[in-house]
Design an enzyme around this catalytic site. Structure first.
Site, PDB file in Angstrom:
ATOM      1  N   ASP A 187       0.834  -1.201   0.000  1.00 24.59           N
ATOM      2  CA  ASP A 187       0.000   0.000   0.000  1.00 24.59           C
ATOM      3  C   ASP A 187       0.868   1.250   0.000  1.00 24.59           C
ATOM      4  OD1 ASP A 187      -2.771  -0.917   0.126  1.00 24.59           O
ATOM      5  OD2 ASP A 187      -2.156  -1.839   2.010  1.00 24.59           O
ATOM      6  N   GLY A 246      -6.918   4.139   3.369  1.00 28.97           N
ATOM      7  CA  GLY A 246      -6.058   4.976   4.209  1.00 28.97           C
ATOM      8  C   GLY A 246      -5.487   4.234   5.406  1.00 28.97           C
ATOM      9  N   ASP A 266     -10.216  -5.621  -0.939  1.00 28.00           N
ATOM     10  CA  ASP A 266      -9.202  -5.016  -0.073  1.00 28.00           C
ATOM     11  C   ASP A 266      -9.862  -4.213   1.045  1.00 28.00           C
ATOM     12  OD1 ASP A 266      -6.856  -3.988   0.925  1.00 28.00           O
ATOM     13  OD2 ASP A 266      -6.425  -2.696  -0.797  1.00 28.00           O
TER      14      ASP A 266
END
Ligand code: DX5
Ligand code: ZN
Length: 230
Positions: free
Chosen positions: A36, A143, A176
């Site tokens: 990520d 995030g 995800d």
């Protein structure tokens, strides 16, 4: 025979020993590594860049896929490819033209994916839908790791699977966010091919057991009715 892959997300790994965390995931039976990349702009968090990818590239032969949650993904695509990623997934919500993105990433010799935030409709894929390797459906707001899956997104996975099924070369569907042994069944029945799991793998002290539990949940879901049984 339908196969579902597991890609642990290093977002939940211990970064003080990132190399051995990745080796652990490989030894546990992971199919690939999900990286990520966040820029503090497209998403409200910062993670890592090509330098870190380069330093952990030699520790594993698994495919590395970078999920670029950054505002200008094509600016850095080449750097990540040179650092050793096998595939790059970008967000069309950045304003990046999907056609140019696919051309550019393919030109780097990498696999290419598009990722959609929970609120982005699957129509955003249309200009390139038949030429993608992967579509990543975010099942949380991007995030941060360790969030709870947004159940509303399950229907979107199913609609995507129905849309992709007739294509001669169907992109894989990645899911995800909030994926664990409890949520695995619903995303697989909806049509997921690749489970990305951060907390469910690296949040556990025993990665082999964590991957085994996910595999067991996958087997349970695949033995029931799924999209291919419709
Ligand atoms: C979310 C990231 C995910 C995250 C998933 O912004 O894209 O890859 O690591 O973490 P878990 O599996 O813990 O929800
Ligand atoms: Zn991700």
């Amino acid at each position: 025979m339908r196969r579902v892959e597991i890609y642990p997300s290093i977002l939940s790994a211990d970064f003080s020993r990132l190399g051995s965390e990745i080796s652990d995931a490989e030894a546990a039976g992971a199919d690939g590594i999900h990286i990520d990349v966040m820029d503090g702009h497209f998403v409200p968090n910062l993670t890592l860049g090509p330098l870190v990818v380069r330093s952990v590239r030699p520790v594993s032969g698994l495919p590395y896929w970078a999920h670029l949650m950054i505002s200008d993904p094509l600016r850095f695509a080449g750097d990540f490819r040179e650092a050793g990623v096998d595939g790059l997934t970008i967000h069309p919500e950045t304003g990046t033209d999907p056609v140019s993105a696919v051309e550019r990433i393919r030109g780097l010799g990498a696999g290419v994916g598009l990722a959609l935030r929970p609120e982005t409709p699957i129509d955003a894929l249309e200009p390139v839908i038949g030429i993608l390797d992967r579509v990543l459906i975010l099942t949380v707001h991007p995030g941060f790791g360790g969030q709870t899956i947004l159940k509303d997104v399950i229907g979107k996975i199913r609609r995507l699977r129905d849309r992709l099924e007739p294509l001669p070369k169907r992109p894989l569907i990645e899911v995800d966010g909030g994926i664990d042994p409890e949520t695995t069944g619903s995303v697989i029945r909806a049509g997921a091919d690749v489970l990305i799991a951060g907390q469910a793998v690296f949040g556990s002290p025993n990665r082999s057991e964590a991957v085994r539990k996910l595999r067991k949940a996958i087997e349970g879901a695949l033995s029931g009715p799924g999209p291919e049984a419709h």
